[in-house]
Scaffold this motif. Sequence first.
Motif, PDB file in Angstrom:
ATOM      1  N   ASN A 147      -0.203  -0.390 -15.586  1.00 30.55           N
ATOM      2  CA  ASN A 147      -1.508  -1.112 -15.311  1.00 30.55           C
ATOM      3  C   ASN A 147      -2.159  -1.178 -14.581  1.00 30.55           C
ATOM      4  O   ASN A 147      -2.230  -1.629 -12.635  1.00 30.55           O
ATOM      5  CB  ASN A 147      -0.937  -2.951 -15.610  1.00 30.55           C
ATOM      6  CG  ASN A 147      -1.684  -3.801 -16.023  1.00 30.55           C
ATOM      7  OD1 ASN A 147      -3.023  -3.837 -16.271  1.00 30.55           O
ATOM      8  ND2 ASN A 147      -1.333  -5.170 -15.665  1.00 30.55           N
ATOM      9  N   VAL A 148      -3.253  -0.471 -14.605  1.00 32.29           N
ATOM     10  CA  VAL A 148      -4.447  -0.712 -13.104  1.00 32.29           C
ATOM     11  C   VAL A 148      -5.484  -1.435 -13.423  1.00 32.29           C
ATOM     12  O   VAL A 148      -6.328  -1.602 -14.181  1.00 32.29           O
ATOM     13  CB  VAL A 148      -5.137   0.677 -13.619  1.00 32.29           C
ATOM     14  CG1 VAL A 148      -6.182   1.029 -11.836  1.00 32.29           C
ATOM     15  CG2 VAL A 148      -3.884   2.264 -13.374  1.00 32.29           C
TER      16      VAL A 148
ATOM     17  N   PHE B 246      -5.444  -0.123  -7.654  1.00 33.24           N
ATOM     18  CA  PHE B 246      -5.577  -1.398  -7.472  1.00 33.24           C
ATOM     19  C   PHE B 246      -4.001  -1.492  -8.670  1.00 33.24           C
ATOM     20  O   PHE B 246      -4.814  -1.318  -9.598  1.00 33.24           O
ATOM     21  CB  PHE B 246      -5.788  -2.951  -7.023  1.00 33.24           C
ATOM     22  CG  PHE B 246      -6.408  -1.919  -5.875  1.00 33.24           C
ATOM     23  CD1 PHE B 246      -5.987  -3.357  -4.416  1.00 33.24           C
ATOM     24  CD2 PHE B 246      -7.981  -1.778  -5.671  1.00 33.24           C
ATOM     25  CE1 PHE B 246      -6.583  -3.603  -3.340  1.00 33.24           C
ATOM     26  CE2 PHE B 246      -8.573  -1.646  -4.176  1.00 33.24           C
ATOM     27  CZ  PHE B 246      -8.008  -2.383  -3.390  1.00 33.24           C
ATOM     28  N   VAL B 247      -2.589  -1.313  -8.969  1.00 32.44           N
ATOM     29  CA  VAL B 247      -1.960  -1.827  -9.945  1.00 32.44           C
ATOM     30  C   VAL B 247      -0.925  -3.077  -9.328  1.00 32.44           C
ATOM     31  O   VAL B 247      -0.581  -3.464  -8.501  1.00 32.44           O
ATOM     32  CB  VAL B 247      -1.035  -0.911 -10.172  1.00 32.44           C
ATOM     33  CG1 VAL B 247      -2.016   0.722 -10.220  1.00 32.44           C
ATOM     34  CG2 VAL B 247       0.320  -0.705  -8.937  1.00 32.44           C
ATOM     35  N   GLU B 248      -0.335  -3.309 -10.700  1.00 31.81           N
ATOM     36  CA  GLU B 248       0.516  -4.144 -10.676  1.00 31.81           C
ATOM     37  C   GLU B 248       1.484  -3.489 -10.170  1.00 31.81           C
ATOM     38  O   GLU B 248       1.975  -1.986 -10.418  1.00 31.81           O
ATOM     39  CB  GLU B 248       0.783  -4.709 -11.778  1.00 31.81           C
ATOM     40  CG  GLU B 248      -0.135  -5.928 -12.118  1.00 31.81           C
ATOM     41  CD  GLU B 248       0.631  -6.265 -13.855  1.00 31.81           C
ATOM     42  OE1 GLU B 248       1.436  -7.428 -13.899  1.00 31.81           O
ATOM     43  OE2 GLU B 248       0.258  -6.072 -14.991  1.00 31.81           O
ATOM     44  N   THR B 249       2.535  -4.902  -9.512  1.00 31.84           N
ATOM     45  CA  THR B 249       3.336  -3.708  -8.576  1.00 31.84           C
ATOM     46  C   THR B 249       4.623  -3.390  -9.506  1.00 31.84           C
ATOM     47  O   THR B 249       5.588  -2.689  -9.898  1.00 31.84           O
ATOM     48  CB  THR B 249       4.032  -4.545  -7.322  1.00 31.84           C
ATOM     49  OG1 THR B 249       2.957  -4.276  -6.474  1.00 31.84           O
ATOM     50  CG2 THR B 249       5.154  -3.734  -6.510  1.00 31.84           C
TER      51      THR B 249
ATOM     52  N   THR C  92       0.876  -1.390  -0.206  1.00 40.03           N
ATOM     53  CA  THR C  92       0.093  -0.068   0.140  1.00 40.03           C
ATOM     54  C   THR C  92       0.895   1.364   0.082  1.00 40.03           C
ATOM     55  O   THR C  92       1.637   1.243   0.539  1.00 40.03           O
ATOM     56  CB  THR C  92      -0.831  -0.103   0.891  1.00 40.03           C
ATOM     57  OG1 THR C  92      -1.770  -1.481   1.199  1.00 40.03           O
ATOM     58  CG2 THR C  92      -1.760   1.361   0.835  1.00 40.03           C
ATOM     59  N   GLU C  93       0.824   1.788  -0.715  1.00 37.73           N
ATOM     60  CA  GLU C  93       1.476   3.163  -1.012  1.00 37.73           C
ATOM     61  C   GLU C  93      -0.234   4.394  -0.794  1.00 37.73           C
ATOM     62  O   GLU C  93      -0.573   4.351  -1.471  1.00 37.73           O
ATOM     63  CB  GLU C  93       2.237   3.369  -2.196  1.00 37.73           C
ATOM     64  CG  GLU C  93       3.145   2.866  -2.680  1.00 37.73           C
ATOM     65  CD  GLU C  93       4.251   3.092  -3.878  1.00 37.73           C
ATOM     66  OE1 GLU C  93       3.230   3.438  -4.740  1.00 37.73           O
ATOM     67  OE2 GLU C  93       4.415   1.489  -4.350  1.00 37.73           O
TER      68      GLU C  93
ATOM     69  N   PRO D 272       2.782  -8.453  -5.382  1.00 36.82           N
ATOM     70  CA  PRO D 272       2.078  -8.686  -6.605  1.00 36.82           C
ATOM     71  C   PRO D 272       1.401  -7.342  -7.025  1.00 36.82           C
ATOM     72  O   PRO D 272       1.993  -6.698  -8.280  1.00 36.82           O
ATOM     73  CB  PRO D 272       1.269 -10.056  -7.031  1.00 36.82           C
ATOM     74  CG  PRO D 272       2.026 -11.414  -5.649  1.00 36.82           C
ATOM     75  CD  PRO D 272       1.845 -10.128  -4.901  1.00 36.82           C
ATOM     76  N   TYR D 273       0.553  -7.432  -5.971  1.00 29.56           N
ATOM     77  CA  TYR D 273      -0.104  -6.099  -6.487  1.00 29.56           C
ATOM     78  C   TYR D 273       0.175  -4.678  -5.644  1.00 29.56           C
ATOM     79  O   TYR D 273       0.659  -5.524  -4.453  1.00 29.56           O
ATOM     80  CB  TYR D 273      -2.016  -6.634  -6.210  1.00 29.56           C
ATOM     81  CG  TYR D 273      -1.842  -7.572  -7.842  1.00 29.56           C
ATOM     82  CD1 TYR D 273      -2.176  -7.336  -8.708  1.00 29.56           C
ATOM     83  CD2 TYR D 273      -2.307  -8.686  -6.503  1.00 29.56           C
ATOM     84  CE1 TYR D 273      -2.021  -8.125  -9.400  1.00 29.56           C
ATOM     85  CE2 TYR D 273      -2.251  -9.813  -7.318  1.00 29.56           C
ATOM     86  CZ  TYR D 273      -2.379  -9.676  -9.131  1.00 29.56           C
ATOM     87  OH  TYR D 273      -2.466 -10.752  -9.728  1.00 29.56           O
ATOM     88  N   THR D 274      -0.138  -3.901  -5.624  1.00 29.62           N
ATOM     89  CA  THR D 274      -0.139  -2.452  -4.361  1.00 29.62           C
ATOM     90  C   THR D 274      -0.965  -1.618  -4.828  1.00 29.62           C
ATOM     91  O   THR D 274      -1.926  -1.510  -5.666  1.00 29.62           O
ATOM     92  CB  THR D 274       1.122  -1.588  -5.113  1.00 29.62           C
ATOM     93  OG1 THR D 274       2.116  -2.216  -4.830  1.00 29.62           O
ATOM     94  CG2 THR D 274       0.892  -0.003  -4.509  1.00 29.62           C
TER      95      THR D 274
END
Length: 201
Positions: free
Chosen positions: A155-156, A147-150, A38-39, A116-118
Amino acid sequence: MKKLIVAFLFLSFAMSAQDMKVVSGDFKFLKDQKEINTEFDYSNFTMMKENKPEAQYVEEHKVDLDKKAKGNGNLWYKRWVVAKEQIWTPKFLEIGNIVLSKAGKDVNFQEGLNTPYTLIVQTVWIYPGWDAGIMKQPAKVTTNLKFVETANKSNVLLEIKSEEAPGDQWGNNFNNETRIGEGYAKTAKSLSKMILKKAYK
Protein backbone atom coordinates in the motif's frame (compact mmCIF):
# COMPACT_ATOMS: atom_id res chain seq x y z
CA MET A 1 41.45 31.28 -17.93
CA LYS A 2 39.65 31.97 -14.65
CA LYS A 3 36.51 32.97 -16.53
CA LEU A 4 36.68 29.72 -18.49
CA ILE A 5 36.97 27.65 -15.31
CA VAL A 6 34.05 29.50 -13.67
CA ALA A 7 31.95 29.00 -16.80
CA PHE A 8 32.76 25.28 -16.84
CA LEU A 9 31.82 24.85 -13.19
CA PHE A 10 28.58 26.76 -13.68
CA LEU A 11 27.74 24.59 -16.69
CA SER A 12 28.51 21.42 -14.70
CA PHE A 13 26.07 22.38 -11.94
CA ALA A 14 23.46 23.63 -14.40
CA MET A 15 23.55 20.27 -16.15
CA SER A 16 23.15 18.48 -12.81
CA ALA A 17 19.83 19.96 -11.73
CA GLN A 18 17.72 17.62 -9.65
CA ASP A 19 14.15 16.81 -10.66
CA MET A 20 11.71 15.86 -7.88
CA LYS A 21 8.36 14.64 -9.17
CA VAL A 22 5.37 13.27 -7.29
CA VAL A 23 4.33 10.09 -9.08
CA SER A 24 1.28 9.32 -6.95
CA GLY A 25 -0.35 10.06 -3.59
CA ASP A 26 -0.27 13.10 -1.32
CA PHE A 27 1.45 14.34 1.84
CA LYS A 28 -1.53 14.58 4.22
CA PHE A 29 -0.64 11.52 6.33
CA LEU A 30 2.77 13.00 7.23
CA LYS A 31 1.50 16.07 9.04
CA ASP A 32 0.87 14.42 12.43
CA GLN A 33 3.75 11.93 12.35
CA LYS A 34 6.68 12.15 14.75
CA GLU A 35 8.82 9.31 13.39
CA ILE A 36 9.06 7.57 10.03
CA ASN A 37 10.74 4.19 9.70
CA THR A 38 13.24 4.32 6.82
CA GLU A 39 14.62 1.48 4.70
CA PHE A 40 17.27 1.66 1.99
CA ASP A 41 17.16 -0.61 -1.05
CA TYR A 42 20.46 -0.88 -2.94
CA SER A 43 19.65 -4.26 -4.46
CA ASN A 44 19.07 -3.43 -8.12
CA PHE A 45 20.52 -0.20 -9.49
CA THR A 46 22.49 0.66 -12.62
CA MET A 47 25.46 2.95 -13.11
CA MET A 48 27.08 5.30 -15.58
CA LYS A 49 25.60 6.59 -18.83
CA GLU A 50 25.59 3.04 -20.15
CA ASN A 51 23.27 1.85 -17.34
CA LYS A 52 25.63 -0.93 -16.29
CA PRO A 53 24.48 -3.25 -13.50
CA GLU A 54 26.36 -2.49 -10.28
CA ALA A 55 28.22 -5.84 -10.43
CA GLN A 56 29.53 -5.09 -13.92
CA TYR A 57 30.67 -1.60 -12.93
CA VAL A 58 32.46 -2.96 -9.86
CA GLU A 59 34.36 -5.64 -11.80
CA GLU A 60 35.37 -3.24 -14.56
CA HIS A 61 36.48 -0.56 -12.11
CA LYS A 62 38.54 -3.07 -10.13
CA VAL A 63 40.33 -4.12 -13.32
CA ASP A 64 41.02 -0.48 -14.28
CA LEU A 65 42.48 0.29 -10.85
CA ASP A 66 44.63 -2.85 -10.86
CA LYS A 67 46.13 -1.79 -14.19
CA LYS A 68 47.41 1.38 -12.50
CA ALA A 69 48.69 -0.40 -9.39
CA LYS A 70 48.17 -4.07 -8.54
CA GLY A 71 45.92 -4.55 -5.49
CA ASN A 72 44.22 -1.17 -5.72
CA GLY A 73 41.08 -2.78 -7.14
CA ASN A 74 40.44 -4.83 -4.00
CA LEU A 75 41.29 -1.87 -1.76
CA TRP A 76 38.70 0.25 -3.54
CA TYR A 77 36.14 -2.58 -3.48
CA LYS A 78 36.33 -2.72 0.32
CA ARG A 79 35.52 0.99 0.47
CA TRP A 80 32.69 0.58 -2.03
CA VAL A 81 30.99 -2.23 -0.10
CA VAL A 82 30.83 -0.30 3.19
CA ALA A 83 29.95 3.05 1.59
CA LYS A 84 26.24 2.21 1.48
CA GLU A 85 25.96 1.74 5.24
CA GLN A 86 28.70 4.11 6.37
CA ILE A 87 28.26 7.06 3.97
CA TRP A 88 25.17 7.02 1.76
CA THR A 89 22.53 5.96 4.30
CA PRO A 90 23.83 8.19 7.14
CA LYS A 91 24.08 11.20 4.81
CA PHE A 92 20.44 10.84 3.76
CA LEU A 93 19.16 10.50 7.32
CA GLU A 94 21.36 13.22 8.78
CA ILE A 95 20.62 15.95 6.24
CA GLY A 96 16.93 15.13 5.91
CA ASN A 97 16.44 15.36 9.67
CA ILE A 98 18.49 18.56 9.97
CA VAL A 99 16.26 20.35 7.45
CA LEU A 100 13.09 19.29 9.29
CA SER A 101 14.52 20.12 12.71
CA LYS A 102 15.64 23.60 11.65
CA ALA A 103 12.10 24.24 10.43
CA GLY A 104 10.78 23.34 13.90
CA LYS A 105 9.08 20.10 12.88
CA ASP A 106 9.15 16.99 15.07
CA VAL A 107 9.00 14.42 12.27
CA ASN A 108 12.17 12.33 12.10
CA PHE A 109 13.52 9.62 9.78
CA GLN A 110 15.30 6.64 11.37
CA GLU A 111 16.05 3.02 10.54
CA GLY A 112 14.62 0.09 12.48
CA LEU A 113 11.51 1.77 13.90
CA ASN A 114 8.10 0.20 14.43
CA THR A 115 5.96 3.04 13.12
CA PRO A 116 2.76 3.20 11.05
CA TYR A 117 4.60 4.37 7.95
CA THR A 118 7.88 3.45 6.26
CA LEU A 119 9.91 5.39 3.72
CA ILE A 120 11.65 3.10 1.23
CA VAL A 121 14.61 4.79 -0.48
CA GLN A 122 15.17 2.70 -3.59
CA THR A 123 18.33 3.48 -5.53
CA VAL A 124 17.72 3.39 -9.30
CA TRP A 125 20.84 4.87 -10.91
CA ILE A 126 24.21 6.31 -9.89
CA TYR A 127 26.85 8.29 -11.72
CA PRO A 128 29.95 8.72 -9.51
CA GLY A 129 31.24 11.87 -11.16
CA TRP A 130 34.92 12.79 -11.20
CA ASP A 131 37.37 15.38 -9.88
CA ALA A 132 40.52 16.31 -11.80
CA GLY A 133 41.48 19.23 -9.61
CA ILE A 134 40.69 22.24 -11.79
CA MET A 135 37.72 20.60 -13.50
CA LYS A 136 35.16 18.20 -12.08
CA GLN A 137 31.76 16.62 -12.60
CA PRO A 138 29.36 16.09 -9.66
CA ALA A 139 27.98 12.67 -8.85
CA LYS A 140 24.33 12.06 -9.71
CA VAL A 141 21.87 9.87 -7.82
CA THR A 142 18.40 8.81 -8.97
CA THR A 143 16.02 7.24 -6.45
CA ASN A 144 12.40 6.23 -5.96
CA LEU A 145 11.07 7.45 -2.62
CA LYS A 146 8.06 5.41 -1.51
CA PHE A 147 6.04 6.03 1.64
CA VAL A 148 4.17 2.83 2.49
CA GLU A 149 2.15 1.33 5.31
CA THR A 150 4.60 -0.56 7.49
CA ALA A 151 2.10 -3.37 8.06
CA ASN A 152 1.21 -3.58 4.36
CA LYS A 153 4.08 -2.36 2.20
CA SER A 154 2.17 -2.97 -1.00
CA ASN A 155 0.00 0.00 0.00
CA VAL A 156 1.93 3.00 -1.34
CA LEU A 157 0.60 6.28 0.08
CA LEU A 158 3.10 8.55 -1.66
CA GLU A 159 5.72 7.95 -4.34
CA ILE A 160 8.28 10.53 -5.44
CA LYS A 161 10.83 10.21 -8.24
CA SER A 162 14.10 11.99 -7.56
CA GLU A 163 16.24 12.21 -10.68
CA GLU A 164 19.94 13.05 -10.86
CA ALA A 165 20.40 14.63 -7.45
CA PRO A 166 23.87 16.24 -7.69
CA GLY A 167 26.58 15.22 -5.26
CA ASP A 168 29.57 17.49 -4.71
CA GLN A 169 31.36 19.63 -2.12
CA TRP A 170 33.19 22.94 -2.23
CA GLY A 171 36.85 22.44 -3.00
CA ASN A 172 38.13 19.12 -4.23
CA ASN A 173 36.64 15.72 -3.53
CA PHE A 174 38.56 12.89 -5.16
CA ASN A 175 36.57 10.11 -3.49
CA ASN A 176 33.73 8.64 -5.59
CA GLU A 177 31.93 7.22 -2.57
CA THR A 178 31.73 10.53 -0.68
CA ARG A 179 30.63 12.40 -3.80
CA ILE A 180 27.81 9.87 -4.22
CA GLY A 181 27.00 10.35 -0.52
CA GLU A 182 26.46 14.05 -1.20
CA GLY A 183 23.92 13.02 -3.84
CA TYR A 184 21.96 11.19 -1.15
CA ALA A 185 22.27 14.25 1.10
CA LYS A 186 20.84 16.43 -1.68
CA THR A 187 18.00 13.94 -2.20
CA ALA A 188 17.09 14.06 1.48
CA LYS A 189 17.32 17.85 1.60
CA SER A 190 14.97 18.21 -1.36
CA LEU A 191 12.55 15.64 0.07
CA SER A 192 12.39 17.36 3.46
CA LYS A 193 11.81 20.74 1.83
CA MET A 194 9.00 19.24 -0.24
CA ILE A 195 7.44 17.75 2.92
CA LEU A 196 7.63 21.13 4.67
CA LYS A 197 5.95 22.82 1.73
CA LYS A 198 3.22 20.28 1.06
CA ALA A 199 2.45 18.47 4.35
CA TYR A 200 2.20 21.55 6.56
CA LYS A 201 0.41 23.98 4.29
